[in-house]
Write a protein that holds these residues in place. Structure first.
Motif, short mmCIF file in Angstrom:
data_model
loop_
_atom_site.label_atom_id
_atom_site.label_comp_id
_atom_site.label_asym_id
_atom_site.label_seq_id
_atom_site.Cartn_x
_atom_site.Cartn_y
_atom_site.Cartn_z
N ARG A 175 0.87 -1.18 0.00
CA ARG A 175 0.00 0.00 0.00
C ARG A 175 0.90 1.23 0.00
O ARG A 175 1.84 1.33 0.81
N PHE A 176 0.62 2.14 -0.90
CA PHE A 176 1.43 3.35 -1.07
C PHE A 176 0.71 4.53 -0.43
O PHE A 176 -0.48 4.77 -0.70
N PHE A 177 1.45 5.27 0.40
CA PHE A 177 0.89 6.41 1.12
C PHE A 177 1.59 7.69 0.67
O PHE A 177 2.83 7.76 0.68
N LEU A 178 0.80 8.68 0.31
CA LEU A 178 1.33 9.99 -0.05
C LEU A 178 1.43 10.84 1.20
O LEU A 178 0.49 10.90 2.00
N LEU A 179 2.55 11.53 1.38
CA LEU A 179 2.80 12.34 2.56
C LEU A 179 3.36 13.69 2.14
O LEU A 179 4.38 13.75 1.44
#
Length: 238
Positions: free
Chosen positions: A153-157
């Motif tokens: 799962r890729f999370f944008l921060l």
């Protein structure tokens, strides 16, 4: 003596949950993205430039968060999953960012119990991990036949949410080398895994958008077939 029989060894081809963090800096002016290079001898994606990230540890589910991700992102994470892994995935994302870059996603607060060794450095100065700034933006399962398989799962921060010096990587482990901020428009010129190129294209379209996505792309590579899906969440109309 440890049992080293084939039956006792972990199955390295089994699909493991993983979390990846895409840190975006100066997103509305001249966006840059944080990337590092994996070692040449790494079993998975050797020498490739990647985002910080890694597998979920069993202990991640027990680590306290000062704030959870927003409800929309948690709902997307629960879609097409047998169990709710949103807390553990968020913790893994924050831990991997800390371990691989030395950057801290936190807010002031006291731990109710002594942090584990993995979190001791993070916690110094009364820092608690916070998942509120993370946005779930992409999911992909590694295709069959690879030496390692992950349900990532890729999370944008947004880099503004990080509470440490954005240019200080002195506390990073040696898992990634050449840590640096890359102009988003130039990142695809690096030696990248295929899925990283796909994610970068998605991020380029979202760089100036501050709200979480209405739906999340999902590359689901099963043993039988490969599908490109979108996750809308259980409470949304398809």
């Amino acid at each position: 003596m440890a049992d080293t029989s084939p039956a006792a060894l972990p199955d390295k081809t089994a699909i493991r949950d993983a979390a990846t963090v895409i840190v975006l800096r100066d997103r509305t002016t001249a966006p840059q993205i944080l990337m590092g290079q994996r070692g040449a001898k790494a079993a998975f994606m050797p020498s490739k430039f990647v985002f910080p990230g890694g597998a979920v540890d069993p202990e991640d589910a027990q680590v306290p968060l000062a704030q959870s991700m927003n409800a929309l992102c948690r709902d997307r994470l629960r879609e097409d999953s047998a169990t709710d892994r949103s807390h553990a995935l968020a913790v893994a994302a924050i831990r991997e960012l800390w371990e691989e870059t030395g950057l801290r996603l936190s807010q002031p607060g006291e731990w109710q119990s002594t942090p584990s060794p993995d979190w001791a450095g993070f916690a110094q100065g009364d820092h608690l991990p916070t998942a509120a700034p993370l946005q779930f933006v992409f999911r992909a399962i590694t295709p069959p036949g690879r030496p390692r398989r992950f349900d990532a799962r890729f999370f944008l921060l947004d880099a503004d949410a990080i509470t440490s010096d954005l240019d200080d990587f002195s506390l990073a482990s040696d898992e990634l080398s050449h840590l640096h901020w890359v102009p988003l428009a130039e990142a695809r010129a690096l030696d990248l895994p295929f899925i990283t190129e796909v994610v970068l294209a998605e991020i380029a379209q979202r760089a100036a958008t501050l709200e979480p996505p209405a739906s999340v792309p999902f590359f689901r590579n099963d043993d039988e077939e490969s599908l490109f899906l979108r996750l809308y969440g259980r409470d949304q109309d398809r």
